[in-house]
Scaffold this motif. Sequence first.
Motif, PDB file in Angstrom:
ATOM      1  N   SER A 110       0.814  -1.222   0.000  1.00  0.00           N
ATOM      2  CA  SER A 110       0.000   0.000   0.000  1.00  0.00           C
ATOM      3  C   SER A 110       0.843   1.267   0.000  1.00  0.00           C
ATOM      4  CB  SER A 110      -0.921   0.018   1.227  1.00  0.00           C
ATOM      5  OG  SER A 110      -1.812  -1.072   1.221  1.00  0.00           O
ATOM      6  N   LEU A 111       1.907   1.298   0.827  1.00  0.00           N
ATOM      7  CA  LEU A 111       2.652   2.533   1.037  1.00  0.00           C
ATOM      8  C   LEU A 111       3.871   2.700   0.132  1.00  0.00           C
ATOM      9  CD1 LEU A 111       2.681   2.967   4.930  1.00  0.00           C
ATOM     10  CD2 LEU A 111       1.093   3.914   3.266  1.00  0.00           C
ATOM     11  N   PHE A 112       4.559   1.624  -0.174  1.00  0.00           N
ATOM     12  CA  PHE A 112       5.865   1.797  -0.791  1.00  0.00           C
ATOM     13  C   PHE A 112       5.880   1.965  -2.304  1.00  0.00           C
ATOM     14  CE2 PHE A 112       7.233   1.063   3.431  1.00  0.00           C
ATOM     15  CZ  PHE A 112       8.453   1.726   3.507  1.00  0.00           C
ATOM     16  N   PRO A 113       4.913   1.442  -3.070  1.00  0.00           N
ATOM     17  CA  PRO A 113       4.909   1.817  -4.493  1.00  0.00           C
ATOM     18  C   PRO A 113       4.749   3.321  -4.718  1.00  0.00           C
ATOM     19  CG  PRO A 113       3.684  -0.205  -4.166  1.00  0.00           C
ATOM     20  CD  PRO A 113       4.007   0.309  -2.791  1.00  0.00           C
ATOM     21  N   PRO A 114       3.812   4.012  -4.034  1.00  0.00           N
ATOM     22  CA  PRO A 114       3.748   5.475  -4.212  1.00  0.00           C
ATOM     23  C   PRO A 114       5.015   6.184  -3.735  1.00  0.00           C
ATOM     24  CG  PRO A 114       1.746   4.660  -3.155  1.00  0.00           C
ATOM     25  CD  PRO A 114       2.709   3.526  -3.177  1.00  0.00           C
ATOM     26  N   LEU A 115       5.606   5.684  -2.645  1.00  0.00           N
ATOM     27  CA  LEU A 115       6.844   6.303  -2.162  1.00  0.00           C
ATOM     28  C   LEU A 115       7.974   6.083  -3.161  1.00  0.00           C
ATOM     29  CD1 LEU A 115       8.420   7.810  -0.034  1.00  0.00           C
ATOM     30  CD2 LEU A 115       8.711   5.655   1.223  1.00  0.00           C
ATOM     31  N   ALA A 116       8.049   4.879  -3.742  1.00  0.00           N
ATOM     32  CA  ALA A 116       9.077   4.607  -4.754  1.00  0.00           C
ATOM     33  C   ALA A 116       8.891   5.517  -5.968  1.00  0.00           C
ATOM     34  CB  ALA A 116       9.023   3.140  -5.168  1.00  0.00           C
ATOM     35  N   ARG A 117       7.635   5.767  -6.339  1.00  0.00           N
ATOM     36  CA  ARG A 117       7.366   6.660  -7.466  1.00  0.00           C
ATOM     37  C   ARG A 117       7.837   8.078  -7.153  1.00  0.00           C
ATOM     38  NH1 ARG A 117       2.281   6.026  -7.667  1.00  0.00           N
ATOM     39  NH2 ARG A 117       1.707   7.912  -6.525  1.00  0.00           N
ATOM     40  N   ARG A 118       7.594   8.542  -5.919  1.00  0.00           N
ATOM     41  CA  ARG A 118       8.030   9.886  -5.539  1.00  0.00           C
ATOM     42  C   ARG A 118       9.558   9.971  -5.530  1.00  0.00           C
ATOM     43  NH1 ARG A 118       4.556  10.589  -1.905  1.00  0.00           N
ATOM     44  NH2 ARG A 118       5.658  10.273   0.055  1.00  0.00           N
ATOM     45  N   ILE A 119      10.215   8.924  -5.057  1.00  0.00           N
ATOM     46  CA  ILE A 119      11.684   8.900  -5.078  1.00  0.00           C
ATOM     47  C   ILE A 119      12.191   8.987  -6.514  1.00  0.00           C
ATOM     48  CG2 ILE A 119      13.677   7.387  -4.676  1.00  0.00           C
ATOM     49  CD1 ILE A 119      12.256   6.433  -2.126  1.00  0.00           C
ATOM     50  N   ARG A 120      11.516   8.287  -7.430  1.00  0.00           N
ATOM     51  CA  ARG A 120      11.903   8.352  -8.845  1.00  0.00           C
ATOM     52  C   ARG A 120      11.645   9.735  -9.428  1.00  0.00           C
ATOM     53  NH1 ARG A 120       7.701   5.754 -12.641  1.00  0.00           N
ATOM     54  NH2 ARG A 120       6.765   7.761 -12.068  1.00  0.00           N
ATOM     55  N   LEU A 130      12.660  -3.679   2.643  1.00  0.00           N
ATOM     56  CA  LEU A 130      11.402  -4.015   3.311  1.00  0.00           C
ATOM     57  C   LEU A 130      11.487  -5.427   3.849  1.00  0.00           C
ATOM     58  CD1 LEU A 130       8.901  -2.467   0.754  1.00  0.00           C
ATOM     59  CD2 LEU A 130      10.089  -1.388   2.671  1.00  0.00           C
ATOM     60  N   ARG A 131      11.199  -5.581   5.140  1.00  0.00           N
ATOM     61  CA  ARG A 131      11.388  -6.853   5.826  1.00  0.00           C
ATOM     62  C   ARG A 131      10.092  -7.268   6.519  1.00  0.00           C
ATOM     63  NH1 ARG A 131      16.370  -5.727   9.564  1.00  0.00           N
ATOM     64  NH2 ARG A 131      16.311  -8.006   9.754  1.00  0.00           N
ATOM     65  N   VAL A 149      12.646   1.597  11.251  1.00  0.00           N
ATOM     66  CA  VAL A 149      11.236   1.801  11.612  1.00  0.00           C
ATOM     67  C   VAL A 149      10.508   0.473  11.465  1.00  0.00           C
ATOM     68  CG1 VAL A 149       9.073   2.933  10.972  1.00  0.00           C
ATOM     69  CG2 VAL A 149      11.192   4.236  10.905  1.00  0.00           C
ATOM     70  N   ALA A 150       9.595   0.197  12.392  1.00  0.00           N
ATOM     71  CA  ALA A 150       8.661  -0.919  12.240  1.00  0.00           C
ATOM     72  C   ALA A 150       7.264  -0.331  12.109  1.00  0.00           C
ATOM     73  CB  ALA A 150       8.733  -1.865  13.438  1.00  0.00           C
ATOM     74  N   ILE A 151       6.454  -0.927  11.237  1.00  0.00           N
ATOM     75  CA  ILE A 151       5.076  -0.465  11.037  1.00  0.00           C
ATOM     76  C   ILE A 151       4.151  -1.614  11.388  1.00  0.00           C
ATOM     77  CG2 ILE A 151       3.425   0.548   9.437  1.00  0.00           C
ATOM     78  CD1 ILE A 151       5.744   1.418   7.691  1.00  0.00           C
ATOM     79  N   THR A 310       2.415   9.582   2.524  1.00  0.00           N
ATOM     80  CA  THR A 310       1.962   8.523   1.622  1.00  0.00           C
ATOM     81  C   THR A 310       0.691   7.860   2.140  1.00  0.00           C
ATOM     82  OG1 THR A 310       4.278   8.123   1.014  1.00  0.00           O
ATOM     83  CG2 THR A 310       2.673   6.440   0.392  1.00  0.00           C
ATOM     84  N   ALA A 311       0.615   7.661   3.453  1.00  0.00           N
ATOM     85  CA  ALA A 311      -0.590   7.049   4.032  1.00  0.00           C
ATOM     86  C   ALA A 311      -1.827   7.884   3.725  1.00  0.00           C
ATOM     87  CB  ALA A 311      -0.412   6.875   5.541  1.00  0.00           C
ATOM     88  N   ARG A 312      -1.698   9.206   3.767  1.00  0.00           N
ATOM     89  CA  ARG A 312      -2.826  10.073   3.424  1.00  0.00           C
ATOM     90  C   ARG A 312      -3.163   9.960   1.934  1.00  0.00           C
ATOM     91  NH1 ARG A 312       0.089  13.606   6.855  1.00  0.00           N
ATOM     92  NH2 ARG A 312       0.914  14.735   5.051  1.00  0.00           N
ATOM     93  N   GLU A 313      -2.123   9.870   1.111  1.00  0.00           N
ATOM     94  CA  GLU A 313      -2.342   9.798  -0.335  1.00  0.00           C
ATOM     95  C   GLU A 313      -3.117   8.540  -0.733  1.00  0.00           C
ATOM     96  OE1 GLU A 313       1.475   9.973  -2.132  1.00  0.00           O
ATOM     97  OE2 GLU A 313       1.759  12.123  -1.768  1.00  0.00           O
TER      98      GLU A 313
END
Length: 322
Positions: A110-120, A130-131, A149-151, A310-313
């Motif tokens: 849920s969170l990391f594809p949008p974050l990866a896109r923003r990094i790109r 991610l573990r 960080v742990a989520i 990202t969570a809000r997005e």
Amino acid sequence: MTLLNRLDLNLVRVFVALMETRSTTRAGEKLGLSQSAVSHALNKLRVICGDTLFIRTPREMHPTPRAEEMAPSLRAALHHVEAAFGPPEFDPRTSDMRFSVALTDYVAASLFPPLARRIRDENLSVGFALRSLNEVNITDELDLGTLHVAIGVFHRVPPRFVVDPLARLDNVWAMRAGHPAAAGPLDLETLARHPHLDIRLAERPSDEDLERNVVTSNPARLDALLAEHGLTRRVGAVVGHFLAVAPLLAQSDMIAFIPAGMARQFRLSHGIVDHPPPYPTEPMQLSLLFHRTLGSHPAIVWLRRELRKTAREVGFEALPES
């Protein structure tokens, strides 16, 4: 006696200042030293290096070839020492920081594809590892700094860690569209009649004195509710990953207690339907967990801010930051 035993950081500072100003007077002003102190330091450097280093001319202190050769290394060394002892800095555009994050597959997807896109899109240099929460000893690794960080859903947290609310997760009972109970509404008898798919988020219930959510459906409370009506539940399967839930529900008569946002995704991908629980239930609080000291580094502060954004997005129901 080795060269390093005879050299101190102040001599390096004087050398770099002389390279920049070409004057003992201006170097002294830059460093807050007298001209005689700079000259004394230069004499020490000459003895250590076996070279004049700077030749006095009518216009300036002119560096020798040996000084020109030394200058880049000593400038860089002084910069790294000052950076190490100065206040921590972080720039995601230039940092090669690789963030280590423990989380569930649902949160990762849920969170990391949008974050990866923003990094790109922003041409940032940071990355992440991610573990799975199932494979990480959270307290040990946060203490060591090998986990940033742990989520997850955490209940009892040791004082050396900070739990920062990220999102509210309301849960629903989910099943395939053709399930006998799909038309709803649900009651306790229906919950007891059909096999349950439990999602076990950790093989061990706690790390040291950290308590984290283990099974999403809170089976102890559910068993107690059913027992009050002379009912028991039956577990059809247990999985350790959220993304295995939809395919299993779609091909069976099992039902699962999952976050409402996930159920909405599964409705589109697998035709899953959902109903609210037939008993009062509290939403789960998805939180960021980090070390109180190590987590104050600007890099970790940046990561936490980006995760909240990202969570809000993606539509997670935001909770106020602690």
